[in-house]
Design a protein around this motif. Structure first.
Motif, short mmCIF file in Angstrom:
data_model
loop_
_atom_site.label_atom_id
_atom_site.label_comp_id
_atom_site.label_asym_id
_atom_site.label_seq_id
_atom_site.Cartn_x
_atom_site.Cartn_y
_atom_site.Cartn_z
N ARG A 7 28.84 6.81 29.25
CA ARG A 7 28.99 7.80 29.99
C ARG A 7 28.10 7.73 31.42
O ARG A 7 27.17 7.44 31.26
N THR A 8 28.64 8.36 32.37
CA THR A 8 27.99 8.39 33.68
C THR A 8 27.46 9.84 34.01
O THR A 8 27.72 10.71 33.17
N LEU A 9 26.48 9.77 34.77
CA LEU A 9 25.92 11.23 34.99
C LEU A 9 27.01 12.22 35.77
O LEU A 9 27.03 13.15 35.72
N SER A 10 28.12 11.63 36.65
CA SER A 10 29.31 12.11 36.95
C SER A 10 30.08 12.99 35.93
O SER A 10 31.06 13.84 36.09
N SER A 11 29.96 12.47 34.72
CA SER A 11 31.09 13.13 33.59
C SER A 11 30.34 14.40 33.05
O SER A 11 30.97 14.78 32.25
N GLU A 17 23.80 18.32 29.84
CA GLU A 17 22.77 17.81 30.12
C GLU A 17 22.65 16.31 29.24
O GLU A 17 23.45 16.02 28.32
N GLY A 18 21.95 15.37 29.96
CA GLY A 18 21.92 14.01 29.15
C GLY A 18 20.93 13.15 29.56
O GLY A 18 19.92 13.79 30.51
N ILE A 19 20.49 12.09 28.92
CA ILE A 19 19.41 11.41 29.07
C ILE A 19 19.60 10.19 29.87
O ILE A 19 20.52 9.39 29.58
N LEU A 20 18.99 10.01 31.14
CA LEU A 20 19.39 8.79 31.80
C LEU A 20 19.14 7.66 31.29
O LEU A 20 17.96 7.30 30.82
N SER A 21 19.90 6.39 31.39
CA SER A 21 19.40 5.34 30.68
C SER A 21 19.38 4.30 31.60
O SER A 21 18.36 3.29 31.30
N TYR A 76 23.99 5.75 34.50
CA TYR A 76 24.33 5.83 33.07
C TYR A 76 23.59 6.67 32.28
O TYR A 76 22.44 6.61 32.35
N LEU A 77 23.97 7.23 31.08
CA LEU A 77 23.42 8.01 30.04
C LEU A 77 23.27 7.36 28.80
O LEU A 77 24.15 6.53 28.57
N SER A 78 22.37 7.71 28.03
CA SER A 78 22.08 7.21 26.77
C SER A 78 23.21 7.89 25.86
O SER A 78 23.72 8.77 26.12
N ALA A 79 23.57 6.94 24.86
CA ALA A 79 24.59 7.47 23.90
C ALA A 79 24.34 8.59 23.01
O ALA A 79 23.11 8.63 22.84
#
Length: 79
Positions: A7-11, A17-21, A76-79
């Motif tokens: 997943r990307t930040l734009s998704s 929220e998400g963790i940036l990888s 990109y985000l962590s899974a």
């Protein structure tokens, strides 16, 4: 480079929220984003967007930043 299930930040939907990888941008651009707080392992929250949806605002480390979709599509985000 990027897997199909990444997943990307734009998704992120508003409020999600998400963790940036990782950041898949030229070194200068990536360095500038990291200076602003977009570091791998950092929590990023999707805030609001311009009426047309681009740019979008993301919160990281207590500050909000507007990013164009062409940029957030390569973060990109962590899974």
């Amino acid at each position: 480079m990027s897997g199909n299930n990444e997943r990307t930040l734009s998704s992120l939907a508003k409020g999600e929220e998400g963790i940036l990888s990782r950041i898949d941008l030229p070194e200068g651009d990536a360095t500038r984003l990291m200076e602003l707080g977009f570091l791998p392992g950092q929590m990023v929250v999707a805030c609001h967007a311009a009426p047309g949806g681009d740019p979008r605002v993301f919160r990281v480390d207590g500050a909000e930043f507007a990013l164009r979709n062409e940029t957030s599509n390569r973060m990109y985000l962590s899974a």
